[in-house]
Design a protein around this motif. Structure first.
Motif, short mmCIF file in Angstrom:
data_model
loop_
_atom_site.label_atom_id
_atom_site.label_comp_id
_atom_site.label_asym_id
_atom_site.label_seq_id
_atom_site.Cartn_x
_atom_site.Cartn_y
_atom_site.Cartn_z
N ASN A 112 -18.88 -15.26 35.25
CA ASN A 112 -18.64 -13.84 35.12
C ASN A 112 -17.74 -13.42 33.96
O ASN A 112 -17.81 -12.29 33.51
N ALA A 149 -12.76 -10.29 32.03
CA ALA A 149 -13.59 -9.16 32.47
C ALA A 149 -12.89 -7.84 32.18
O ALA A 149 -13.48 -6.92 31.59
N ILE A 184 -20.07 -5.71 34.67
CA ILE A 184 -18.75 -6.14 35.13
C ILE A 184 -18.30 -5.24 36.28
O ILE A 184 -17.81 -5.72 37.31
#
Length: 186
Positions: free
Chosen positions: A101, A173, A138
């Motif tokens: 991620n 992120a 995100i």
């Protein structure tokens, strides 16, 4: 001869006076190593010495390698590689570890750093739809209860026993979200 010309093509150097005269040779060799790991698409090949990942393209490591080339003055090489990463999709087999991620934020961050360094508004304009798409992806990953991204798999996937809310994943992120917001106003 080509390599000599390429390594000397740009005068930009990293200023590390504490390393003294030894640094010049190391810096030139580093430029060559980065360039030899760059594919015809402009991206950096992950782990040329790691058999399992040979030929894979890692967004995180590749973006930071391209950032180094950018800082050394190789803006065209960096732009080509960064533009490739705007095609990144979670689960895309063209990328090494496409389900990590943090990579969406890393790509946004390095796109912004390239724009900050070069001032290339055309590059930003061309790639802004991807920046927006990554930022939205995100946001979709954020756990509303904690405001954090839960990592099913992330940069420590080979050593971690359990997944969780990993600091690096969340830092990159949110760094990417901050950069996307900044670029929105550019």
């Amino acid at each position: 001869q080509w390599w000599k010309q390429w390594t000397h093509r740009h005068a930009a150097t990293l200023d590390l006076p504490a390393l003294g005269s030894r640094f010049g040779a190391v810096e030139r060799m580093s430029r060559v190593m980065l360039k030899t790991h760059q594919t015809h698409q402009g991206v950096i090949v992950a782990g040329s010495t790691c058999r399992d990942y040979q030929g894979a393209i890692a967004a995180r490591n590749g973006c930071f390698c391209l950032r180094t080339l950018d800082r050394l003055g190789y803006h065209d090489e960096a732009a080509t590689g960064l533009a490739f990463f705007t095609q990144f999709k979670m689960g895309d087999d063209r990328f090494c570890s496409p389900d990590e991620n943090d990579q969406l934020g890393t790509i946004i961050h390095c796109l912004r750093l390239h724009h900050d360094l070069t001032g290339d508004a055309g590059f930003l304009s061309t790639n802004y739809p991807s920046i927006r798409q990554f930022a939205n992806a995100i946001i979709e990953l954020i756990d509303p209860q904690w405001g954090l991204i839960y990592s099913e798999r992330a940069i420590h996937e080979f050593v971690a026993i359990e997944r969780g809310y990993e600091t690096y994943v969340n830092v990159m992120a949110y760094r990417g979200l901050s950069d996307a917001r900044s670029e929105e106003h550019t």
